[in-house]
Structures are given as C-alpha cells and as structure tokens.
Design a protein around this motif. Structure first.
Motif, mmCIF file in Angstrom:
data_model
loop_
_atom_site.group_PDB
_atom_site.id
_atom_site.type_symbol
_atom_site.label_atom_id
_atom_site.label_comp_id
_atom_site.label_asym_id
_atom_site.label_seq_id
_atom_site.Cartn_x
_atom_site.Cartn_y
_atom_site.Cartn_z
ATOM 1 N N GLU A 361 179.019 60.419 96.940
ATOM 2 C CA GLU A 361 178.729 60.153 98.358
ATOM 3 C C GLU A 361 177.293 59.644 98.522
ATOM 4 N N ILE A 362 176.963 58.631 97.745
ATOM 5 C CA ILE A 362 175.579 58.158 97.696
ATOM 6 C C ILE A 362 175.084 57.652 99.042
ATOM 7 N N ASN A 363 175.971 57.039 99.830
ATOM 8 C CA ASN A 363 175.500 56.445 101.085
ATOM 9 C C ASN A 363 175.561 57.398 102.275
ATOM 10 N N THR A 364 175.666 58.705 102.002
ATOM 11 C CA THR A 364 175.496 59.692 103.072
ATOM 12 C C THR A 364 174.075 60.231 103.103
ATOM 13 N N CYS A 365 173.296 59.919 102.073
ATOM 14 C CA CYS A 365 171.963 60.493 101.918
ATOM 15 C C CYS A 365 170.922 59.660 102.668
ATOM 16 N N ASN A 366 169.889 60.334 103.176
ATOM 17 C CA ASN A 366 168.823 59.640 103.898
ATOM 18 C C ASN A 366 167.826 58.956 102.969
ATOM 19 N N HIS A 367 167.921 59.227 101.676
ATOM 20 C CA HIS A 367 166.969 58.663 100.714
ATOM 21 C C HIS A 367 167.650 57.571 99.887
ATOM 22 N N ILE A 368 168.339 56.678 100.579
ATOM 23 C CA ILE A 368 169.110 55.641 99.906
ATOM 24 C C ILE A 368 168.204 54.667 99.161
ATOM 25 N N GLY A 369 166.966 54.474 99.639
ATOM 26 C CA GLY A 369 166.035 53.583 98.948
ATOM 27 C C GLY A 369 165.659 54.105 97.574
ATOM 28 N N LEU A 370 165.385 55.404 97.484
ATOM 29 C CA LEU A 370 165.066 56.030 96.198
ATOM 30 C C LEU A 370 166.248 55.917 95.242
ATOM 31 N N LEU A 371 167.445 56.177 95.755
ATOM 32 C CA LEU A 371 168.644 56.114 94.923
ATOM 33 C C LEU A 371 168.968 54.679 94.519
ATOM 34 N N ALA A 372 168.679 53.726 95.401
ATOM 35 C CA ALA A 372 168.954 52.326 95.082
ATOM 36 C C ALA A 372 168.111 51.862 93.899
ATOM 37 N N ASN A 373 166.837 52.212 93.889
ATOM 38 C CA ASN A 373 165.985 51.852 92.752
ATOM 39 C C ASN A 373 166.442 52.545 91.476
ATOM 40 N N LEU A 374 166.896 53.778 91.607
ATOM 41 C CA LEU A 374 167.366 54.523 90.444
ATOM 42 C C LEU A 374 168.622 53.884 89.866
ATOM 43 N N ILE A 375 169.569 53.552 90.718
ATOM 44 C CA ILE A 375 170.856 53.045 90.252
ATOM 45 C C ILE A 375 170.763 51.584 89.820
ATOM 46 N N ALA A 376 170.104 50.764 90.621
ATOM 47 C CA ALA A 376 170.077 49.331 90.331
ATOM 48 C C ALA A 376 169.060 48.968 89.257
ATOM 49 N N HIS A 377 167.914 49.632 89.256
ATOM 50 C CA HIS A 377 166.834 49.243 88.346
ATOM 51 C C HIS A 377 166.485 50.315 87.320
ATOM 52 N N ARG A 378 167.175 51.457 87.382
ATOM 53 C CA ARG A 378 166.933 52.549 86.433
ATOM 54 C C ARG A 378 165.472 52.994 86.456
ATOM 55 N N THR A 379 164.893 53.018 87.639
ATOM 56 C CA THR A 379 163.518 53.486 87.792
ATOM 57 C C THR A 379 163.477 54.608 88.815
ATOM 58 N N LEU A 380 162.599 55.564 88.570
ATOM 59 C CA LEU A 380 162.398 56.680 89.481
ATOM 60 C C LEU A 380 160.904 56.832 89.706
ATOM 61 N N GLN A 381 160.485 56.568 90.935
ATOM 62 C CA GLN A 381 159.062 56.601 91.288
ATOM 63 C C GLN A 381 158.243 55.716 90.350
ATOM 64 N N GLY A 382 158.780 54.538 90.072
ATOM 65 C CA GLY A 382 158.061 53.549 89.278
ATOM 66 C C GLY A 382 158.169 53.711 87.777
ATOM 67 N N LYS A 383 158.900 54.710 87.295
ATOM 68 C CA LYS A 383 159.028 54.942 85.859
ATOM 69 C C LYS A 383 160.488 54.802 85.436
#
Length: 434
Positions: A361-383
């Motif tokens: 249920e990824i698109n129920t979360c308010n932090h979709i931007g953080l999850l988008a970078n994680l899923i699409a670019h495999r980065t978390l807070q720039g790492k």
C-alpha cells in the motif's frame, strides 16, 4: 520568508549570524501530478526556469565492457548487422570483446530498438535503464550458455540458422515491454486524474501480452524454459531446440500447454526457474496457474536485474501473494522515522545475503517522495541501499469515481452513508519516477 530572502537577495541574517551562497543555485521541487506542488509556490514564478526534456543524445554511455549498456549494445550491433547467427558475442574469457562500442553507435542502437514506435510518453532515462538492465542480465546468461554457441547449435538442431536471432528478439520484446508498460501505466494514471476523465481508465495488464518468455534456469543456467500463453505462437526453431534437449528423448517430446497443466507440475516448473539450492523446499500451499507463474517469472526477471518492482491491482487480487518477502505495511499514520528504522534493520540483515523487501500500500503513505527515491533510484537520504536488497511494492490504482453509488429515489435518505471522497481508493498518485 526565509527561503524567499535567501533566493532573491543571496543572503539572510539574524542578529550576528549571516548566511549566503554562491550566485548559482539549483532548487529541487518534488514531482507531483500536473506539477501542482511547483505551481503552488508563488516564489517559483520569479525564478529563472529551464524545462529539461528527454533527449537520447544526452544519454551517458559508459566505456566499461561489462556495463549493461555495452553488453546490450554489442548484442544489438550484431543483431543489427545480421551477424548474430554467424559469430558468438563473447562477453567473458580470453576471446571476449576488447573494445567498447562508440557512444553514438550505442545511442543509435537504443533509439532504434527501444524507441522505434514507442517514443511517445517516454520522458525519463529511467525507462531506458529498465530496458537495458533487464535485457543485459538475460543476454549475459545467453552468452555464458554453452548450448547457444553457434557451433553447438549446428550439432544439436537442424534449423539453427535463425535460433539465436529468435531468442534475442524475444528477449528484446520482453525487456521493452517492461519499460513501455510502465509508460502506459503512468499515462493511464494521468488520464484518470484529469477533469474530463470519462471512465476509460484501465490498469495495464500483462494478460494482454503473449511474448515468448525465454527464461534461463537458476540451477541449470545452460538450459532454458519457454513460458507462453498460447503454445501455437511459439516459433518452430524454439520448439526444435526444446525437443532436442528433452530428457525423455525427442520422440516423446510435446510442447506443454500451461493453461491445462495441474498445479503441482506448475510448481515444479517454478522451482526450476527460481531456487538457488538443490535441497527440498518447504513451500506454503499455493494454487498456481499459468497466469501467476508467468507473473512470478516476470517479477524474477526484474529481481535478477535488481530493478524495483511495483505491482498495481485492485484490492484483493493477490498482489502481495506473488512475492516471498520481508513486509512493511504502509498507511497514512506511518512516520518517516518508521521507514528509516525498517530500512536500517533491513540493511543489517542484507549483510548475510539477498533480502527481498515489500512495501505494501505504498501510495497510502504521506512520505511518498522518500519511498519514490528508494524504489526508483535505490537511494535513501542520498545514500545507495545495500546491493543485496531487492525492492518490491504494491499499490491500488489512483482513479476517480465515475458516478454515485446510489441512483434510486431514496438517494437523499442514504446520502450520508455514501463515500464522500471522489477516489475509488484512498490513495495518492504515484510520482513520475516510479
């Protein structure tokens, strides 16, 4: 106000503290549907903006011979020159390719075999990356297989003149479908959010595809398994190759019909595709069908290439059952720190081996931007996240209701019981990078 002063004046001060930055600065604004976030910031109207559009000539080509782009383009070059059935494309060993292809030749090949007829809607390098990564993984396995060398094919089957071309063409079609269907899914989401939406939204389904899926087995990488929806569309030279490698003998071989195969035999086929051990597996009871074994194989293709998977479907259709994973259930109450804590735990576990993570249920979360970078670019807070982590996510479609639930004469009496939100599911639209 702080941001306005900093961007317009170049500095801000508070009593004795002064902050400034060089004249040139770049501002990143999160991508949203129809750029609503960008347009909601008045200050952006006074800044110099340059719209960056997709251009194949800006695609960076790496010169390392083992880079996915070089692997794909060397095969496409041989395919384009009609030399695939004459000479082997050797990626490893002493006789391997010594010189990378020129940058412009690589761009031309990708433009020809990926964009031809599909350029509309492709607005991101991400789609090219999906195509290249999935195809490179399969071509590497093809190159490593002793069965598919030019000389060995001449010894095993009669019609060997076009088999390698047929296989590569099948791999190209499936890899292209991965990326192009992502584009179509994004277009369907954008259409469903427009004001003149007229209920034509359809989830882009793999059921409509009948590409021959050539799959290299995990335990026997020299062998292939052919998955298909309609057996009569399998090319004759592929049938002959499968017949020649039948353990019971060519005379007893018959092309299998997955639509009529019982669940236990489908499980055997799946075990040939996926496991990395020869020991018996204690698997949960699961009713396999030709449809979901194909979808599992497609998921495995992306997992092998370390390409994130986003599964979209209606509620209750079995999205999360397709994957064996470490789950993280998302909802509107999830905090950013919850996601960071989960990933911190996962990064430590990944030191011991490959780890599959599922964000449900990824698109129920308010932090979709953080999850988008994680899923699409495999980065978390720039790492970058741990290379052993495979990322999966599931979501419900974002679309509007097309009419009220009640159309009867007692509508006024039950109106308060009707869903007041105009969305079918209480979800947010997926950002463009997913």
């Amino acid at each position: 106000m702080f941001l306005f002063e900093l961007l317009t004046l170049g500095f801000v001060f508070n009593n004795v503290d002064i902050a400034s930055f060089p004249p040139l600065a770049f501002i990143e604004v999160a991508s949203t549907v129809q750029q609503k976030l960008l347009n909601s910031l008045p200050i952006t109207g006074y800044l110099v903006k340059e719209h960056l559009s997709w251009d194949i000539h800006r695609l960076n080509i790496f010169s390392e011979l083992y880079d996915p782009i070089q692997i794909v383009c060397n095969y496409l070059d041989a395919y384009d020159r009609h030399g695939l059935n004459v000479n082997d494309v050797v990626l490893y060993s002493q006789n391997c390719i010594k010189k990378p292809l020129p940058d412009q030749r690589c761009r031309d090949l990708i433009a020809k075999y990926f964009f031809e007829g599909n350029a509309d809607g492709v607005s991101s390098f991400r789609f090219v990356e999906i195509f290249v990564d999935v195809l490179a993984d399969q071509l590497t396995r093809l190159s490593s297989s002793a069965y598919f060398t030019v000389e060995n094919l001449k010894l095993t089957i009669n019609d060997e003149t076009t088999l390698r071309t047929t296989l590569v063409n099948a791999l190209i079609d499936v890899s292209k479908d991965f990326a192009i269907r992502s584009v179509k899914a994004k277009a369907a989401q954008l259409e469903s959010t427009s004001d003149d939406y007229d209920a034509k939204f359809e989830i882009v389904q793999w059921d409509a595809s009948n590409h021959l899926l050539v799959f290299f087995m995990s335990q026997h990488p020299d062998s292939i398994c052919a998955l298909y929806r309609e057996k009569n569309k399998v090319p004759d030279n592929v049938k002959e190759f499968l017949r020649s490698h039948n353990m019971a003998g060519p005379s007893k071989w018959e092309l299998e019909d997955y639509n009529r195969m019982p669940s236990d035999l489908l499980l055997e086929r799946l075990e040939c595709l996926a496991p990395r051990t020869m020991y018996p597996l204690d698997l949960p009871l699961y009713a396999l069908s030709a449809d979901n074994i194909t979808k599992m194989a497609l998921i495995l293709l992306r997992a092998r290439a370390n390409v994130p998977v986003v599964v979209m479907g209606e509620a209750g259709c079995g999205k999360v059952v397709e994957v064996n994973y470490e789950p993280f259930n998302l909802h509107a109450g999830i905090k950013e720190q919850d996601i960071l804590d989960f990933m911190d735990m996962a990064q430590k576990k990944a030191d011991n081996g490959e780890l599959w993570l599922l964000f449900d249920e990824i698109n129920t979360c308010n932090h979709i931007g953080l999850l988008a970078n994680l899923i699409a670019h495999r980065t978390l807070q720039g790492k970058l996240v741990h290379p052993n982590i495979r990322l999966f996510s599931a979501c419900n479609p974002y679309r509007k209701r097309v009419k009220a639930q009640s159309q009867t004469g007692i509508k006024t009496r039950i109106r308060r019981y009707e869903e007041q939100n105009n969305l079918v599911y209480q979800v947010k639209p997926l950002p463009d990078q997913i």
